[in-house]
Motif scaffolding. Structure first.
Motif, PDB file in Angstrom:
ATOM      1  N   VAL A  17      23.416  40.842 118.533  1.00 27.07           N
ATOM      2  CA  VAL A  17      22.500  40.957 117.446  1.00 27.07           C
ATOM      3  C   VAL A  17      21.085  41.586 118.115  1.00 27.07           C
ATOM      4  CG1 VAL A  17      23.111  39.314 115.974  1.00 27.07           C
ATOM      5  CG2 VAL A  17      21.493  38.626 117.672  1.00 27.07           C
ATOM      6  N   VAL A  18      20.182  42.199 117.449  1.00 28.28           N
ATOM      7  CA  VAL A  18      18.870  42.584 117.883  1.00 28.28           C
ATOM      8  C   VAL A  18      17.956  41.789 116.829  1.00 28.28           C
ATOM      9  CG1 VAL A  18      18.777  44.595 116.427  1.00 28.28           C
ATOM     10  CG2 VAL A  18      17.185  44.096 118.425  1.00 28.28           C
ATOM     11  N   CYS A  19      17.011  40.828 117.271  1.00 27.06           N
ATOM     12  CA  CYS A  19      16.239  39.932 116.517  1.00 27.06           C
ATOM     13  C   CYS A  19      15.011  40.087 116.731  1.00 27.06           C
ATOM     14  CB  CYS A  19      16.589  38.607 117.422  1.00 27.06           C
ATOM     15  SG  CYS A  19      15.686  37.227 116.216  1.00 27.06           S
ATOM     16  N   PHE A  20      14.445  40.580 115.518  1.00 22.48           N
ATOM     17  CA  PHE A  20      12.994  40.421 115.129  1.00 22.48           C
ATOM     18  C   PHE A  20      12.450  39.116 114.419  1.00 22.48           C
ATOM     19  CE2 PHE A  20      14.590  44.559 115.417  1.00 22.48           C
ATOM     20  CZ  PHE A  20      13.552  45.298 116.123  1.00 22.48           C
ATOM     21  N   ASP A  21      11.536  38.223 115.021  1.00 25.20           N
ATOM     22  CA  ASP A  21      10.998  37.028 114.361  1.00 25.20           C
ATOM     23  C   ASP A  21      12.095  36.394 113.606  1.00 25.20           C
ATOM     24  OD1 ASP A  21       8.385  37.908 114.967  1.00 25.20           O
ATOM     25  OD2 ASP A  21       8.323  39.050 113.076  1.00 25.20           O
ATOM     26  N   ASN A  22      13.046  35.890 114.262  1.00 24.14           N
ATOM     27  CA  ASN A  22      14.266  35.203 113.920  1.00 24.14           C
ATOM     28  C   ASN A  22      15.352  35.779 112.853  1.00 24.14           C
ATOM     29  OD1 ASN A  22      13.742  33.017 115.404  1.00 24.14           O
ATOM     30  ND2 ASN A  22      12.016  32.201 114.015  1.00 24.14           N
ATOM     31  N   GLN A  23      14.876  37.144 112.466  1.00 23.78           N
ATOM     32  CA  GLN A  23      15.669  37.981 111.631  1.00 23.78           C
ATOM     33  C   GLN A  23      16.560  38.547 112.446  1.00 23.78           C
ATOM     34  OE1 GLN A  23      15.650  38.027 108.279  1.00 23.78           O
ATOM     35  NE2 GLN A  23      17.517  39.140 108.562  1.00 23.78           N
ATOM     36  N   GLU A  24      18.075  38.504 112.275  1.00 25.29           N
ATOM     37  CA  GLU A  24      19.086  39.285 113.159  1.00 25.29           C
ATOM     38  C   GLU A  24      19.650  40.512 112.548  1.00 25.29           C
ATOM     39  OE1 GLU A  24      20.229  35.088 115.655  1.00 25.29           O
ATOM     40  OE2 GLU A  24      21.702  36.016 114.015  1.00 25.29           O
ATOM     41  N   TYR A  25      20.010  41.234 113.329  1.00 20.79           N
ATOM     42  CA  TYR A  25      20.499  42.611 113.045  1.00 20.79           C
ATOM     43  C   TYR A  25      21.774  42.593 113.897  1.00 20.79           C
ATOM     44  CZ  TYR A  25      16.207  43.261 110.398  1.00 20.79           C
ATOM     45  OH  TYR A  25      15.253  42.970 109.486  1.00 20.79           O
ATOM     46  N   LEU A  73      22.451  53.695 124.284  1.00 24.97           N
ATOM     47  CA  LEU A  73      22.169  52.294 124.009  1.00 24.97           C
ATOM     48  C   LEU A  73      21.174  51.998 122.874  1.00 24.97           C
ATOM     49  CD1 LEU A  73      21.501  50.308 127.515  1.00 24.97           C
ATOM     50  CD2 LEU A  73      23.255  49.935 125.538  1.00 24.97           C
ATOM     51  N   PHE A  74      20.256  52.664 122.860  1.00 24.57           N
ATOM     52  CA  PHE A  74      19.072  53.066 121.827  1.00 24.57           C
ATOM     53  C   PHE A  74      19.871  53.088 120.269  1.00 24.57           C
ATOM     54  CE2 PHE A  74      15.849  54.300 118.936  1.00 24.57           C
ATOM     55  CZ  PHE A  74      14.726  53.446 119.194  1.00 24.57           C
ATOM     56  N   ALA A  75      20.575  54.200 120.297  1.00 26.27           N
ATOM     57  CA  ALA A  75      21.154  54.601 119.092  1.00 26.27           C
ATOM     58  C   ALA A  75      22.342  53.473 118.554  1.00 26.27           C
ATOM     59  CB  ALA A  75      22.094  55.756 119.160  1.00 26.27           C
ATOM     60  N   ALA A  76      22.658  52.568 119.349  1.00 23.16           N
ATOM     61  CA  ALA A  76      23.650  51.636 118.973  1.00 23.16           C
ATOM     62  C   ALA A  76      22.856  50.297 118.347  1.00 23.16           C
ATOM     63  CB  ALA A  76      24.729  51.172 120.186  1.00 23.16           C
ATOM     64  N   ILE A  77      21.837  50.030 119.335  1.00 25.38           N
ATOM     65  CA  ILE A  77      21.061  48.944 118.765  1.00 25.38           C
ATOM     66  C   ILE A  77      20.076  48.900 117.631  1.00 25.38           C
ATOM     67  CG2 ILE A  77      19.445  47.267 119.678  1.00 25.38           C
ATOM     68  CD1 ILE A  77      20.419  48.090 122.478  1.00 25.38           C
ATOM     69  N   PHE A  78      19.327  50.115 117.387  1.00 25.80           N
ATOM     70  CA  PHE A  78      18.335  50.335 116.491  1.00 25.80           C
ATOM     71  C   PHE A  78      18.920  51.170 115.562  1.00 25.80           C
ATOM     72  CE2 PHE A  78      15.892  49.238 120.527  1.00 25.80           C
ATOM     73  CZ  PHE A  78      15.259  48.012 120.031  1.00 25.80           C
ATOM     74  N   ASP A  79      19.637  50.766 114.611  1.00 28.63           N
ATOM     75  CA  ASP A  79      20.434  51.362 113.495  1.00 28.63           C
ATOM     76  C   ASP A  79      20.000  50.817 112.104  1.00 28.63           C
ATOM     77  OD1 ASP A  79      21.745  53.536 112.288  1.00 28.63           O
ATOM     78  OD2 ASP A  79      23.775  52.317 112.566  1.00 28.63           O
ATOM     79  N   GLY A  80      19.810  51.685 111.010  1.00 27.82           N
ATOM     80  CA  GLY A  80      19.580  51.159 109.694  1.00 27.82           C
ATOM     81  C   GLY A  80      18.249  50.495 109.789  1.00 27.82           C
ATOM     82  N   LYS A  81      18.456  49.108 109.277  1.00 29.29           N
ATOM     83  CA  LYS A  81      17.038  48.426 109.051  1.00 29.29           C
ATOM     84  C   LYS A  81      16.395  47.742 110.280  1.00 29.29           C
ATOM     85  CE  LYS A  81      18.664  46.465 104.627  1.00 29.29           C
ATOM     86  NZ  LYS A  81      18.857  44.870 103.770  1.00 29.29           N
ATOM     87  N   ALA A  82      17.370  47.740 111.215  1.00 32.98           N
ATOM     88  CA  ALA A  82      16.574  47.387 112.889  1.00 32.98           C
ATOM     89  C   ALA A  82      15.841  48.336 113.234  1.00 32.98           C
ATOM     90  CB  ALA A  82      17.840  47.075 113.859  1.00 32.98           C
ATOM     91  N   TYR A  83      16.081  49.681 112.846  1.00 35.48           N
ATOM     92  CA  TYR A  83      15.322  50.676 113.279  1.00 35.48           C
ATOM     93  C   TYR A  83      13.976  50.728 112.478  1.00 35.48           C
ATOM     94  CZ  TYR A  83      13.085  55.106 114.504  1.00 35.48           C
ATOM     95  OH  TYR A  83      12.420  56.330 114.800  1.00 35.48           O
TER      96      TYR A  83
END
Length: 568
Positions: A17-25, A73-83
């Motif tokens: 997951v990639v996590c922003f302020d405890n919000q996981e994607y 790597l970037f394209a796989a991690i930051f996709d959709g809402k995470a971006y």
């Protein structure tokens, strides 16, 4: 400040997951490189320097692949809402973003520092803060809770190869110049000799929690058991002090003999006490020593000190007849952090001398200007990115994308526990600096002769404490003698320096003793304890005082002891 956590396992989602302020994607991590492409990148950093005029097309492809890797790597991690969340953070400024990578050794085997937003001209790692974290909590934390008025730094420089090795003071001498020009009060010491015994005793003498930073300017490598045994066998050939029944392993002071192990282990190479050979110190051994003495920050410009092999890579390197490896952790930096260090700077592959000088100069310059450690490390990486020229073999110059090599392991972001000195502390610090030995000025400064300084130090510390320097008139004997006096006092090897030039005066024993006693004892103790004694008693009294600490006594133009002025 935005923290973006890229985790191998989420708390509410199974898998990465990639996590922003405890919000996981959730995301699916790719394998940006095939085994062949990974091997090409390793060749680029490990072998290209040796024959820089060959395979230039291959080198250019490897250099270009770093950006391809990062964008994949970037394209796989930051996709959709995470971006969307990343884009909002980017609008606040890339420098306000901290990217933390948390996971197992297999997770850390990826080149996360290559992460590259295709909409930006520069990789994220030279603009944002990048740190790596382990999933397992530390059993012990090496922390500094008490604030001090000075930054305390110990540098360990090991050059077991002597004349065949990297220049002795390539890192330490520019560092000392920065210390002298720093706004921050710094206590800088250089360990001599650079052996495991000396390191253990020095840290013990200083006490737990004394140093803020220990910097290892040494060689490092990942070794299979067969390779480790070959290193030890070379040591055995030079001195036969190994334990009977243990093949090819000489005595390892303070460390048990290593049993046969599977895969590879991370090592730093210090100096052998008796032979011009490296003494390999395994990662867990070093981690235990530094944790026991509560060293919070460790800097490693050692090659491969941050290199993490994937599980299948480590398995391929298994030694024959080896038992299964207890884990697949091959990164020395990661093991130091797991053992208790708060911040570790390591290198993912072999690092060139010119790159090490560049990043360390920028790192310490910013640190001494009171920049936060994370900012100083980021600016050091940026210096590598902006100036990619590196010295290679055959006096060639090549360009390397080695900004991706520094790997920062961090358990928690801890600012250096420094405070403003009191008037008394400030007075004591500058009094010491004002009374340090100052060699006479020379027309063209003192350059080169690092090998001479290294040989003199090893001779005095590992053989006996008297050295005779001989040479023709004008060969530079006096200049060479003056320089170690300054260098050794500045780097903590000797307490005081006493210089007596017989070319200007024929000194008697009484005059020598009297001059040394006034400097060592101070005027009050000199009059009370030294002056009433007879000549032989004065010498015995002074010898006892001098033996308790390391001092340097320089007798220049010794032939004039005959008493004849300007005698030859």
């Amino acid at each position: 400040m935005t923290v973006i956590s890229i985790r191998e396992q989420g708390s509410s989602h199974a898998g990465p997951v990639v996590c922003f302020d405890n919000q996981e994607y959730p995301f699916q991590p790719p394998d940006p490189f095939s085994p062949a492409e990974e091997a090409r990148l390793e060749w680029y950093f490990e072998e290209h320097l040796r024959f820089p005029f060959l395979d230039t097309v291959k080198a250019e492809a490897a250099a270009a692949s770093v950006r391809t890797y990062g964008e994949t790597l970037f394209a796989a991690i930051f996709d959709g809402k995470a971006y969307g969340r990343y884009f909002a953070a980017r609008q606040q400024g890339i420098e306000t973003i901290t990217l933390e990578i948390a996971g197992s050794p297999a997770w850390h085997a990826r080149h996360w520092e290559a992460l590259w937003d295709p909409e930006l001209a520069e990789p994220l790692a030279v603009q944002a803060t990048f740190v790596r974290r382990n999933l397992t909590p530390q059993a012990v934390q090496a922390r500094h809770d008490e604030k001090t008025p000075t930054l305390k730094l110990l540098v360990v420089t090991a050059r077991p190869g002597g004349a065949r090795d990297v220049g002795y003071r390539t890192i330490s001498r520019p560092l000392l110049e920065m210390v002298r020009n720093a706004d921050l009060p710094v206590e800088f010491e250089l360990l001599r000799p650079a052996t495991y015994r000396s390191l253990e005793r020095h840290l013990e003498r200083r006490g737990a929690g004394y140093y803020h930073i220990v910097h290892f300017d040494v060689h490092g490598a990942l070794l299979s058991y067969d390779q480790f045994e070959q290193v030890e066998h070379r040591r055995v050939q030079d001195h036969l002090t190994y334990q009977p029944g243990v093949a090819f392993q000489p005595d390892r002071y303070g460390r048990p003999h290593l049993p046969v192990y599977a895969g590879v282990k991370a090592f730093l190479f210090l100096e052998d006490e008796q032979a011009p050979q490296p003494d390999p110190v395994e990662a867990r051994e070093l981690a235990g020593l530094l944790t026991r003495h509560r060293v919070p920050i460790v800097v490693l410009n050692a090659c491969q000190s941050g290199k993490q092999l994937a599980v299948n890579e480590a398995d391929k390197k298994d030694a024959p007849q080896a038992a299964p490896a207890p884990d697949s952790e091959t990164s020395l930096g990661s093991q130091l952090m797991a053992a208790g260090a708060q911040t570790v700077l390591a290198m993912g592959y072999s690092v060139t001398v010119s790159a090490a000088v560049l990043i360390m100069r920028e790192l310490y310059r910013n640190l001494f200007e009171r920049a936060p450690l994370s900012v100083a490390i980021r600016r050091g990486r940026r210096a590598l990115y902006l100036d990619k020229r590196r010295r290679a073999y055959y006096n060639q110059s090549i360009e390397l994308e080695d900004w991706v090599l520094p790997v920062v392991y961090e358990d928690r972001n801890q600012p250096l526990p420094l405070r403003e000195p009191s008037p008394e502390e400030s007075a004591a610090f500058f009094t010491r600096r004002a009374t340090n030995y100052a060699p006479p000025r020379v027309a063209y400064e003192f350059v080169g002769r690092d090998l001479d300084v290294l040989q003199i130090e090893k001779a005095l510390l590992m053989r006996r404490n008297i050295l005779l320097v001989r040479g023709m008139g004008g060969a530079g004997k006096s200049t060479l003698l003056h320089h170690p006096g300054w260098w050794w006092q500045q780097t903590g090897l000797v307490d005081q320096v006493f210089y007596f030039g017989y070319d200007t005066r024929a000194w008697t024993r009484q005059q020598l003793l009297d001059a040394i006693a006034r400097q060592v004892l101070g005027e009050n103790d000199y009059r009370a304890y030294f002056q009433p004694l007879g000549l032989d008693a004065q010498q015995a009294f002074l010898v006892q005082r001098l033996r308790a600490r390391r001092h340097l006594l320089i007798l220049d133009n010794l032939e004039s002891i005959t008493g004849a002025e300007m005698a030859i």
